[in-house]
Design a protein around this motif. Sequence first.
Motif, PDB file in Angstrom:
ATOM      1  N   VAL A   1       0.868  -1.196   0.000  1.00 17.28           N
ATOM      2  CA  VAL A   1       0.000   0.000   0.000  1.00 17.28           C
ATOM      3  C   VAL A   1       0.888   1.223   0.000  1.00 17.28           C
ATOM      4  O   VAL A   1       1.777   1.353   0.813  1.00 17.28           O
ATOM      5  N   SER A   2       0.624   2.118  -0.924  1.00 17.92           N
ATOM      6  CA  SER A   2       1.507   3.285  -1.018  1.00 17.92           C
ATOM      7  C   SER A   2       1.145   4.298   0.057  1.00 17.92           C
ATOM      8  O   SER A   2       0.004   4.394   0.496  1.00 17.92           O
ATOM      9  N   ASP A   3       2.145   5.035   0.422  1.00 13.67           N
ATOM     10  CA  ASP A   3       1.948   6.119   1.366  1.00 13.67           C
ATOM     11  C   ASP A   3       1.412   7.302   0.573  1.00 13.67           C
ATOM     12  O   ASP A   3       2.132   7.894  -0.226  1.00 13.67           O
ATOM     13  N   THR A   4       0.141   7.587   0.712  1.00 10.96           N
ATOM     14  CA  THR A   4      -0.439   8.648  -0.114  1.00 10.96           C
ATOM     15  C   THR A   4      -0.960   9.749   0.790  1.00 10.96           C
ATOM     16  O   THR A   4      -2.105   9.730   1.222  1.00 10.96           O
TER      17      THR A   4
ATOM     18  N   LEU B   1      -4.452  11.421   0.482  1.00 12.20           N
ATOM     19  CA  LEU B   1      -5.677  10.828   1.012  1.00 12.20           C
ATOM     20  C   LEU B   1      -5.945  11.297   2.424  1.00 12.20           C
ATOM     21  O   LEU B   1      -7.083  11.463   2.826  1.00 12.20           O
ATOM     22  N   ASP B   2      -4.860  11.488   3.214  1.00 13.77           N
ATOM     23  CA  ASP B   2      -5.069  12.015   4.555  1.00 13.77           C
ATOM     24  C   ASP B   2      -5.710  13.379   4.472  1.00 13.77           C
ATOM     25  O   ASP B   2      -6.521  13.755   5.299  1.00 13.77           O
TER      26      ASP B   2
ATOM     27  N   HIS C   1      -7.762  14.212   2.110  1.00 16.67           N
ATOM     28  CA  HIS C   1      -9.169  13.930   1.819  1.00 16.67           C
ATOM     29  C   HIS C   1      -9.912  13.675   3.107  1.00 16.67           C
ATOM     30  O   HIS C   1     -11.028  14.096   3.302  1.00 16.67           O
ATOM     31  N   LEU C   2      -9.239  12.968   3.981  1.00 19.38           N
ATOM     32  CA  LEU C   2      -9.868  12.573   5.230  1.00 19.38           C
ATOM     33  C   LEU C   2     -10.151  13.770   6.104  1.00 19.38           C
ATOM     34  O   LEU C   2     -11.165  13.839   6.782  1.00 19.38           O
ATOM     35  N   SER C   3      -9.237  14.740   6.074  1.00 25.01           N
ATOM     36  CA  SER C   3      -9.429  15.847   6.994  1.00 25.01           C
ATOM     37  C   SER C   3     -10.325  16.922   6.412  1.00 25.01           C
ATOM     38  O   SER C   3     -10.768  17.804   7.098  1.00 25.01           O
ATOM     39  N   ARG C   4     -10.632  16.799   5.123  1.00 25.70           N
ATOM     40  CA  ARG C   4     -11.488  17.810   4.524  1.00 25.70           C
ATOM     41  C   ARG C   4     -12.913  17.612   5.012  1.00 25.70           C
ATOM     42  O   ARG C   4     -13.525  16.582   4.803  1.00 25.70           O
ATOM     43  N   GLN C   5     -13.449  18.572   5.703  1.00 19.52           N
ATOM     44  CA  GLN C   5     -14.780  18.423   6.278  1.00 19.52           C
ATOM     45  C   GLN C   5     -15.849  18.718   5.244  1.00 19.52           C
ATOM     46  O   GLN C   5     -15.718  19.633   4.453  1.00 19.52           O
TER      47      GLN C   5
ATOM     48  N   ARG D   1     -14.089   6.427   3.396  1.00 18.63           N
ATOM     49  CA  ARG D   1     -14.023   7.718   4.105  1.00 18.63           C
ATOM     50  C   ARG D   1     -15.151   7.800   5.118  1.00 18.63           C
ATOM     51  O   ARG D   1     -14.977   8.291   6.231  1.00 18.63           O
TER      52      ARG D   1
ATOM     53  N   LYS E   1     -14.658   8.430   9.084  1.00 15.49           N
ATOM     54  CA  LYS E   1     -15.124   9.637   9.741  1.00 15.49           C
ATOM     55  C   LYS E   1     -16.395   9.349  10.522  1.00 15.49           C
ATOM     56  O   LYS E   1     -16.390   9.256  11.728  1.00 15.49           O
TER      57      LYS E   1
ATOM     58  N   LEU F   1      -5.954   7.217   6.483  1.00 18.70           N
ATOM     59  CA  LEU F   1      -6.487   6.244   5.532  1.00 18.70           C
ATOM     60  C   LEU F   1      -5.539   6.192   4.358  1.00 18.70           C
ATOM     61  O   LEU F   1      -5.236   7.217   3.764  1.00 18.70           O
ATOM     62  N   ARG F   2      -5.079   4.992   4.022  1.00 16.83           N
ATOM     63  CA  ARG F   2      -4.179   4.853   2.877  1.00 16.83           C
ATOM     64  C   ARG F   2      -4.726   3.761   1.979  1.00 16.83           C
ATOM     65  O   ARG F   2      -5.427   2.857   2.438  1.00 16.83           O
ATOM     66  N   THR F   3      -4.373   3.840   0.698  1.00 21.35           N
ATOM     67  CA  THR F   3      -4.848   2.823  -0.225  1.00 21.35           C
ATOM     68  C   THR F   3      -3.854   2.621  -1.350  1.00 21.35           C
ATOM     69  O   THR F   3      -3.074   3.515  -1.662  1.00 21.35           O
ATOM     70  N   ASN F   4      -3.953   1.439  -1.943  1.00 25.00           N
ATOM     71  CA  ASN F   4      -3.150   1.194  -3.142  1.00 25.00           C
ATOM     72  C   ASN F   4      -3.999   1.369  -4.401  1.00 25.00           C
ATOM     73  O   ASN F   4      -3.585   1.020  -5.490  1.00 25.00           O
TER      74      ASN F   4
END
Lengths: 193, 159
Positions: A3-6, A9-10, A12-16, B67, B71, B85-88
């Motif tokens: 799994v890549s370190d992206t 996406l984090d 994306h996660l924090s965007r409310q 997501r 959340k 959250l991470r994904t390939n």
Amino acid sequence: MGVSDTPTLDKHLSRQQETRTPVVAKNKDLLILTYGALVAQLCKDYEKEEDVNKYLDKMGYGIGTRLVEDFLARSSLRRCHSYSEVTHIIAEVAFKMYLGVTPSVTCKNSSRNEFSLILDKTPLSEFVEMLPAGRSSLCYCSLLCGIIRGALEMVHLAADVTFLQDKLKGDSVTEIGITFLKQPEEKKYRWKQ
Amino acid sequence: MADTVLFEFLHTEMVAELWAPDPDPGPGGQKTSLTVLESMGFRVGQTLGERLPQETLGFREELDVLRFLCKDLWVAVFHKQMDSLRTNHQGTYVLQDNSFRLLIPMASGLQYVEEAPKFLAFTCGLLCGTLHTLGFQSLVTAFVTALPACKFQVVIQKP
């Protein structure tokens, strides 16, 4: 894991999404649903309802012995001087705190060591319409009896705690009976807070 | 909140009484069936999923669903969001919680790391069950390197 370190996406996660409606089940639902899954599992594991009731009571006892510390830490209570006070605290403080309901308390005998907690509905059974077929003597909330018994024992009060009436079985109320097993005078010197 | 505490105590007692080691893996080392705790979590996750507001059930993208788990579901159940959250982008997701509520009372650091998976089984099932209600078959496993942080690996199964 491949799994890549992206980091994007984090982000994306924090965007409310402020317009999103607040979600989902309250935490109380989680407790009730989990308890339901537990009872269902035990009904699969044990043929006889008495065994399920006993097992739930035993698990409740284990919980109660630890829950009482949490309770005492959250509520700054003064020392109790009678069984009646103890029972009122269980009903008006503990039940309220953990289950959001307040049973009413009645005393059943003149020596004032037998009490009942009366509830309009059986706690933890909000999503139960009826008991499973063939399980009519299942005491759905045996866990609660065990919790009360375990908690009382940790403050050096021996008691029998049982369900006397159960709305799930068609009774008009749910009634939990608490019978304290020793005389108040003997207990006076053994109270620990 | 006190009622979350009661769930935590109940969960601990369930782990003590009901945890059993994973059943024998099938060919290729895949898990073939859920443990008791996982299947209880699955059942609860399914029902939690069914009680969601209707608009959440219209998710199109896998990523939106994940997501949502990170959340909304995590906040509803554990009062905090997932930390990352991470994904390939090929159906595997890793959800990381740096202070997982059910591990916090246990220990901090490397003590009890071997015991920690027992306390994650129910939650793995819960994630799996919620995904199932949202229309996704998945395999969820959990990893702990140092308490109370843990990672949940979600692999979405293609039909």
